[in-house]
Each structure stands twice: as C-alpha cells, then as structure tokens.
Scaffold this active site. Structure first.
Site, PDB file in Angstrom:
ATOM      1  N   THR A 210      -3.110  -1.869   0.775  1.00 35.23           N
ATOM      2  CA  THR A 210      -2.218  -2.686   0.875  1.00 35.23           C
ATOM      3  C   THR A 210      -1.927  -2.503  -0.256  1.00 35.23           C
ATOM      4  O   THR A 210      -2.128  -2.005  -1.538  1.00 35.23           O
ATOM      5  CB  THR A 210      -3.001  -3.703   1.984  1.00 35.23           C
ATOM      6  N   ASN A 211      -1.815  -3.784  -0.268  1.00 32.81           N
ATOM      7  CA  ASN A 211      -0.373  -4.770  -1.965  1.00 32.81           C
ATOM      8  C   ASN A 211      -0.320  -6.004  -1.429  1.00 32.81           C
ATOM      9  O   ASN A 211      -1.322  -6.751  -0.510  1.00 32.81           O
ATOM     10  CB  ASN A 211       0.663  -3.435  -1.483  1.00 32.81           C
ATOM     11  N   ARG A 212      -0.102  -6.700  -2.583  1.00 34.09           N
ATOM     12  CA  ARG A 212      -0.017  -7.894  -2.761  1.00 34.09           C
ATOM     13  C   ARG A 212       0.846  -8.778  -2.363  1.00 34.09           C
ATOM     14  O   ARG A 212       1.430 -10.062  -2.241  1.00 34.09           O
ATOM     15  CB  ARG A 212       0.180  -8.100  -4.327  1.00 34.09           C
TER      16      ARG A 212
END
Length: 400
Positions: A210-212
């Site tokens: 995923t990402n932030r």
C-alpha cells in the site's frame, strides 16, 4: 471558512430533558464567531435557567413576550435581527405549534414573525417521534423549508435505547452548515463520484502492498461537494467520518476500485480520482501466510495495476474528469503530461513527502492544471479549504 461567523443567531430552547445541551450549542456558536441570543419557553426554565444563557451570551434571555426592556416589541425586533434561528431541543409540542402556525407564547410568536433561516433539532421519546401526528408535523415543516436535524438512536431519559435522542452540538452544527450551504449550491442535483484512500494489494492473507495515503483529501472533497449541493458517492479504502449526505462504498484494491467506478461512471457528472492507487500488485497472492525459510530473502514479482484515471478518461461521454498527481519531484512536468495522457479535464498536483502537506496530514498545497489554461497555485491550507478551492475551480470549469 466559518459559516456562522458574524451571523446573528437566535437559539430557541424548549422544555425537554435535552435542554441542558443547548448551553453547549450556544457556546459552540459563540466560539465559531456567531452573535448569539437565546429565547426560552416557560417549560424550558424547568430544566435550565435563563441565567445560564445570559451568562454565556452576555444578553438578556427573552422569556416573556410582555416584558419589553427598552420600549420596543422584543419578539418582533429579535425576529428581524436573526439571520438563523435554531430550535434546540424542539419538543413534540413545539414541533406541532410550528407546523400549524400557532403563536401562543414568546418562542412560537418569534418563530412565526421571523423570515430567518430556521433549523430545528427535535428531541423526544421514541414513541412520540414515531407517532403519526409527529410524522405529519415533521413532513409539513420540511415542506415549509425548515431544516430538520433528525434525532439519533441512543439512551433515552426513560431508561432504554430508542430514536429520539438529541444529536451532539458539533453534529448539529456540522449538518446544519452542510445542508444550508447545499440549498443554493451550484452543484445541486449533480452526481459526483470520488475515490479516496490508498489501495491495498494483497501479498498473502495477512500482508499487502500500500502507500501512505490516509484518505483525508478524498473525504474533504466529498464534504466540499456536498456543501455545493452535489449528490456524492465516495469509493474509499479507508473508513473515516463520512460527510453528511454522502454515500460510502468500501473497496480494497485497485481492480475492485476500478470495477466500482465503472459501475457508477455512466450516471456521473463529475469524477474526482483522489485515491492513491497502487501502480503495481503482486503477480501471485499466496493463500497461506508466507513463512520465513532460513536466512533467505523473498522475491516478489509485481505486475501493473489498471489505470483508473486513464480508463475513465478514455470512456467519458461528457463527464468532467479530475485526477490527482502526487509527486516527489518535477511536479509541473508530470502533471502536464498526466493531463494529456489520461484525457483528464483537470489535474490537481501536490508534492508529497513534506511534513506540513500531502499524505497523512491535515494540510495541503496544490497546483491545478487544465487544458489550454494557465496553472493555478494555491497556498498551504487545511484539506477542507483545499477541497473547497478545488470544487470552486471545477464549478468554474463546468458552468462558467
């Protein structure tokens, strides 16, 4: 933007057990910069004293229609003074008076004499709320253009859970602001589809890539669009407080998000791709947790995810399509390329990685790009104010 700042706000308190919460509402309105006065019914004085409200507002509380303080007809003067009137709480009896135009005391006479925008928050026993007479009265007030903040389900004074509990003051004010703004919004009856959050691409049942992204920007855009009168559908990978009046569809990964977007796109007027969609996903997803094998590392083959913005950009048949470009460098160049390659009508670019803006913080700093127009840069501001700026630019592009 503080909707009630410098506005003349009259709070009418009627005689229910929830009357004590009106003091919190008055205090909240004052903190928001409103000029607040209070009127009370006689029965309300059995639950909270006029002294409480006069101390908070620094104004005399209007309780008796026959007691003029300065030779004027107070209830008429106050009725003309008010920009907004909140009836909190509104008992079943007072709701009935308003629905039938009865003016037999200070509060009801004041309501009938005022052209101000009116907001009521009914609070009563659940059986009274569901009584056919109350249902008819509420329907009549809605027809008359009075904004109704419905009671919530919770612990009632009778000692059990039911619908009839007065919402918390912040909920009342948030809903009132959104709905009052939406009444004359330029996106009224327009369908706006928004994506939010970072997609999660599964590696095994426990792990994912995923990402932030926190989804804060997407949810702020949903609120700003609702304030502009739009019918909003939010497709999100994260659960946050949902803006009043919007619909949430929960998804997980990029492919599920794309399928959901395409399902709703044909009936959409404006599409805003605010989600941080993972560019890649694992080529294979293990059905079991991947275990360590000695000191060996793990090689993961990645394949490219579908491009949601490019897909809908090529598919659009009159929809206004907005994309986001979250970049760490060369923002202007990448945003301009994305505008062309993705067939978007607008790209909102921002540099991520700064502690004061971008992912997982409350502020943002963006630049807007449109075909054949000069870029427009906005200063650092809260994400809700950024969202309102973006929605304003969309409105200009669609209607002006």
């Amino acid at each position: 933007m503080i909707f009630f700042k410098n506005k003349h706000i009259l709070v009418v308190v009627t005689g229910g057990i929830a009357a004590y919460k009106s003091a919190i509402l008055v205090r909240s309105l004052i903190k928001k910069g409103g000029n607040v006065r209070v009127a009370m019914t006689k029965s309300a004085e059995n639950f909270v004293t006029p002294l409480t409200f006069s101390t908070l507002t620094k104004h005399t509380v209007l309780t008796d229609i026959f007691k003029a303080n300065d030779g004027s007809v107070d209830h008429v003067a106050w009725a003309r003074w008010a920009d907004f009137i909140f009836v909190v709480p509104a008992t079943a009896n007072f709701v009935a008076k308003m629905a039938h135009g009865i003016a037999d005391d200070t509060a009801s006479t004041l309501l009938l004499a005022s052209p101000a925008e009116k907001v009521i928050a009914p609070s009563m026993n659940d059986q009274m709320w569901n009584n056919p007479a109350t249902v008819r009265n509420i329907k009549q007030l809605d027809t008359d253009g009075i904004l109704i903040i419905e009671p919530t389900t919770g612990f009632l004074a009778e000692g059990y859970d039911g619908k009839g509990r007065l919402p918390e003051s912040n909920d009342i004010l948030e809903q009132a602001q959104i709905r009052l703004l939406a009444k004359n919004g330029k996106l009224k009856n327009k369908n706006v589809l928004i994506t939010a959050g970072g997609t999660k691409e599964a590696l095994d049942p426990l792990r994912y890539i995923t990402n932030r992204s926190s989804g804060k920007m997407g949810y702020a855009l949903a609120q700003a669009a609702v304030e502009a009168g739009a019918v909003v559908t939010l497709i999100s990978t994260v659960e946050r407080r949902l803006p009043f009046g919007s619909k949430l569809i929960k998804v997980t990964d990029a492919r599920e998000m794309l399928d959901t977007v395409l399902e709703h796109f044909d009936k959409t007027d404006i599409f805003i791709s605010a989600a941080a969609v993972s560019d890649f996903r694992p080529a294979k997803q293990s059905n079991q947790k991947i275990k360590k094998t000695g000191n060996q590392g793990l090689k993961v083959e990645l394949v490219q995810n579908p491009d949601i913005l490019a897909t809908v950009g090529a598919k659009k048949t009159g929809q206004f399509v907005v994309g986001f470009a979250a970049e760490t460098e060369n923002i202007v160049e990448y945003a301009k390329n994305k505008l062309v390659k993705k067939h978007a009508d607008m790209i909102v670019a921002n540099e991520v990685g700064h502690p004061d803006s971008g992912f997982n913080v409350d502020n943002n700093r963006v630049i807007i790009f449109r075909p054949k127009q000069a870029q427009k840069e906005f200063p650092l501001q809260s994400k809700i104010d950024t969202a309102r700026s973006i929605i304003e630019e969309i409105i200009k592009s669609v209607f002006e």
